[in-house]
Design an enzyme around this catalytic site. Structure first.
Site, PDB file in Angstrom:
ATOM      1  N   HIS A   1      22.053  31.665  48.433  1.00  0.00           N
ATOM      2  CA  HIS A   1      21.388  32.456  47.376  1.00  0.00           C
ATOM      3  C   HIS A   1      19.868  32.414  47.544  1.00  0.00           C
ATOM      4  CE1 HIS A   1      24.406  33.904  44.592  1.00  0.00           C
ATOM      5  NE2 HIS A   1      24.986  32.711  44.486  1.00  0.00           N
TER       6      HIS A   1
ATOM      7  N   GLY B   1      28.116  25.850  40.365  1.00  0.00           N
ATOM      8  CA  GLY B   1      26.816  25.884  41.025  1.00  0.00           C
ATOM      9  C   GLY B   1      26.009  27.066  40.516  1.00  0.00           C
TER      10      GLY B   1
ATOM     11  N   GLN C   1      19.516  33.413  40.642  1.00  0.00           N
ATOM     12  CA  GLN C   1      20.527  34.106  39.840  1.00  0.00           C
ATOM     13  C   GLN C   1      20.083  34.311  38.390  1.00  0.00           C
ATOM     14  OE1 GLN C   1      23.740  31.284  41.368  1.00  0.00           O
ATOM     15  NE2 GLN C   1      24.906  33.119  40.919  1.00  0.00           N
TER      16      GLN C   1
ATOM     17  N   HIS D   1      26.815  27.561  49.576  1.00  0.00           N
ATOM     18  CA  HIS D   1      26.851  28.843  48.849  1.00  0.00           C
ATOM     19  C   HIS D   1      25.540  29.044  48.079  1.00  0.00           C
ATOM     20  CE1 HIS D   1      29.069  31.780  46.044  1.00  0.00           C
ATOM     21  NE2 HIS D   1      27.945  31.521  45.393  1.00  0.00           N
ATOM     22  N   GLU D   2      25.065  27.966  47.424  1.00  0.00           N
ATOM     23  CA  GLU D   2      23.835  28.076  46.629  1.00  0.00           C
ATOM     24  C   GLU D   2      22.599  28.197  47.517  1.00  0.00           C
ATOM     25  OE1 GLU D   2      24.290  28.786  43.634  1.00  0.00           O
ATOM     26  OE2 GLU D   2      26.375  28.130  43.594  1.00  0.00           O
TER      27      GLU D   2
ATOM     28  N   CYS E   1      31.548  33.535  42.448  1.00  0.00           N
ATOM     29  CA  CYS E   1      30.115  33.467  42.193  1.00  0.00           C
ATOM     30  C   CYS E   1      29.846  34.008  40.786  1.00  0.00           C
ATOM     31  CB  CYS E   1      29.384  34.321  43.228  1.00  0.00           C
ATOM     32  SG  CYS E   1      27.598  34.334  43.032  1.00  0.00           S
ATOM     33  N   LEU E   2      28.987  33.340  40.043  1.00  0.00           N
ATOM     34  CA  LEU E   2      28.677  33.810  38.682  1.00  0.00           C
ATOM     35  C   LEU E   2      28.005  35.180  38.703  1.00  0.00           C
ATOM     36  CD1 LEU E   2      27.516  30.502  36.934  1.00  0.00           C
ATOM     37  CD2 LEU E   2      29.756  31.595  36.908  1.00  0.00           C
TER      38      LEU E   2
HETATM   39 NI    NI Z   1      26.903  32.284  43.738  1.00  0.00          NI
END
Ligand code: NI
Length: 172
Positions: free
Chosen positions: A137, A46, A51, A133-134, A91-92
């Protein structure tokens, strides 16, 4: 297409609340394509536009193992339906750290797709976790916010140290 730089925790730009998308145009579609390339290259399941430092309410997910289930959510809304699930999230923007987070399991979600069409769906399991989760963000929230302050600060210190070391090695 291009791989975009991903902001890393504790970058304050990850805390900005994203604004609604007002137009699904060519530049947004290009951004979506680049986000998919960035997510698949990482690899991740995701990615939210915030991000990659674009503060719009846009996110993508693909929880398949063969890049066969790409979803685009523009201006998403969701509500929890039933159950709870624990999942080890990563998470990236917080590379190398995985921690258990509890979230609603089954959810309802509605959004615009890349064709500017409204869709809605119900889902559970990994897809539900990933969408939630996204969506976090988009509101400047990260999975580490669900952890204790002690754990969050430990992760922050370790990442800051790594970031210092990698900026030293690139400038040397
Ligand atoms: Ni994330």
């Amino acid at each position: 297409m291009a791989i975009l730089p991903v902001l890393q925790f504790p970058d304050p730009r990850l805390r900005v609340i994203a604004k609604p998308v007002t137009k699904v145009d060519d530049s947004l579609l290009r951004l979506i394509d680049n986000m998919f390339e960035t997510m698949y290259a990482a690899p991740g399941v995701g990615l939210a536009a915030i991000q990659v430092n674009v503060h719009k309410r846009l996110l993508i997910v693909d929880v398949s193992t063969d890049q066969s289930e790409p979803y685009v959510f523009i201006n998403p809304k969701f509500k929890p339906l039933e159950g709870e699930k624990e999942y080890d999230e990563g998470c990236l923007s917080i590379p190398g750290f995985y921690e258990t987070v509890t979230r609603p399991d089954k959810i309802w979600v509605s959004a615009l797709d890349r064709n500017n069409k409204i869709f809605e769906m119900e889902c559970d399991g990994l897809l539900s976790v990933c969408i939630q989760h996204e969506i976090d963000h988009l509101d400047g929230k990260l999975f580490v916010d669900y952890l204790t302050k002690l754990k969050r600060n430990t992760i922050r210190r370790k990442l800051e140290k790594q970031q210092r070391l990698s900026s030293q090695s690139t400038s040397a």
